[in-house]
Design a protein around this motif. Structure first.
Motif, PDB file in Angstrom:
ATOM      1  N   GLN A  43       0.841  -1.196   0.000  1.00  0.00           N
ATOM      2  CA  GLN A  43       0.000   0.000   0.000  1.00  0.00           C
ATOM      3  C   GLN A  43       0.876   1.246   0.000  1.00  0.00           C
ATOM      4  O   GLN A  43       2.049   1.212   0.397  1.00  0.00           O
ATOM      5  CB  GLN A  43      -0.915  -0.008   1.223  1.00  0.00           C
ATOM      6  N   VAL A  44       0.292   2.352  -0.438  1.00  0.00           N
ATOM      7  CA  VAL A  44       1.021   3.606  -0.633  1.00  0.00           C
ATOM      8  C   VAL A  44       1.774   4.044   0.623  1.00  0.00           C
ATOM      9  O   VAL A  44       2.960   4.355   0.568  1.00  0.00           O
ATOM     10  CB  VAL A  44       0.045   4.723  -1.084  1.00  0.00           C
ATOM     11  N   THR A 102      -4.515  10.166   0.716  1.00  0.00           N
ATOM     12  CA  THR A 102      -4.869   8.868   0.126  1.00  0.00           C
ATOM     13  C   THR A 102      -6.172   8.319   0.693  1.00  0.00           C
ATOM     14  O   THR A 102      -7.080   7.948  -0.060  1.00  0.00           O
ATOM     15  CB  THR A 102      -3.735   7.855   0.362  1.00  0.00           C
ATOM     16  N   TYR A 103      -6.269   8.264   2.017  1.00  0.00           N
ATOM     17  CA  TYR A 103      -7.411   7.603   2.640  1.00  0.00           C
ATOM     18  C   TYR A 103      -8.517   8.573   3.055  1.00  0.00           C
ATOM     19  O   TYR A 103      -9.668   8.176   3.191  1.00  0.00           O
ATOM     20  CB  TYR A 103      -6.950   6.757   3.826  1.00  0.00           C
ATOM     21  N   ASP A 108      -5.187   8.893  -4.809  1.00  0.00           N
ATOM     22  CA  ASP A 108      -4.193   7.827  -4.755  1.00  0.00           C
ATOM     23  C   ASP A 108      -3.620   7.426  -6.106  1.00  0.00           C
ATOM     24  O   ASP A 108      -3.041   6.350  -6.235  1.00  0.00           O
ATOM     25  CB  ASP A 108      -4.759   6.609  -4.028  1.00  0.00           C
ATOM     26  N   SER A 113      -0.056  10.660  -5.417  1.00  0.00           N
ATOM     27  CA  SER A 113       0.754  10.122  -4.314  1.00  0.00           C
ATOM     28  C   SER A 113       2.102  10.822  -4.246  1.00  0.00           C
ATOM     29  O   SER A 113       2.572  11.170  -3.158  1.00  0.00           O
ATOM     30  CB  SER A 113       0.951   8.617  -4.479  1.00  0.00           C
TER      31      SER A 113
END
Length: 167
Positions: A43-44, A102-103, A108, A113
């Motif tokens: 994940q990022v 992102t969240y 994203d 990013s």
């Protein structure tokens, strides 16, 4: 150079050296981040944390042996502990920005990013500069920088010949 400006000159030199190491660390951070994102399925934010840790190690070497080489070296364990503590706080700041983008906002894409990773690094850099110069790489007592084998004398200061002992 005007009298009293040597302190400003030292600060400008310090900022330039910090920027040089930080710029190289930025390239390491973004390079590792994009490499990890490209070759793994992490994940990022996890990829970003890995990149930040690699950059922290790189930056410590640059700061200790280039930017702050003329600073107190007597307490390396304490220095490294404080460096890691403030670097961890910077890691949280840096990756908190990326996490929120992102969240929190769903930004994203690879470009988004990288933009928010870069912004997070910028915010964390301000904190790191203040904390490293204030707490980690402390100036030696006196002038603020020792003139020795690793440092150059300040050309704005007059050269005084040694005084002879009086008999």
């Amino acid at each position: 150079m005007k009298p009293g400006s040597s302190g400003l000159r030292r600060l400008v030199d310090e900022v330039a050296k910090f920027g040089a190491v930080g710029g190289a660390g930025l390239l390491v951070n973004l390079g590792v981040f994009n490499l990890v994102r490209h070759v793994t399925d992490l994940q990022v934010v996890r990829a970003s944390v890995i990149a930040t840790v690699v950059a922290i190690v790189f930056n410590y070497m640059g700061f200790r042996y280039f930017t702050y080489r003329d600073r107190d070296k007597s307490g390396r364990t304490k220095e490294l502990t404080l460096f890691l503590l403030f670097s961890a706080a910077g890691l949280v700041i840096e990756n908190g920005v990326l996490y929120a983008a992102t969240y929190g906002f769903g930004w994203d894409s690879p470009l988004q990013s990288n933009i928010f990773k870069f912004l997070g690094i910028g915010v964390a850099t301000l904190f790191r500069f203040w904390s490293y110069r204030t707490w980690v790489f402390r100036a030696l007592p006196g002038r603020g920088a020792a003139v020795g084998a690793e440092a150059f004398p300040d050309p704005s200061e007059p050269v005084r010949p040694p005084q002879r002992a009086r008999v």
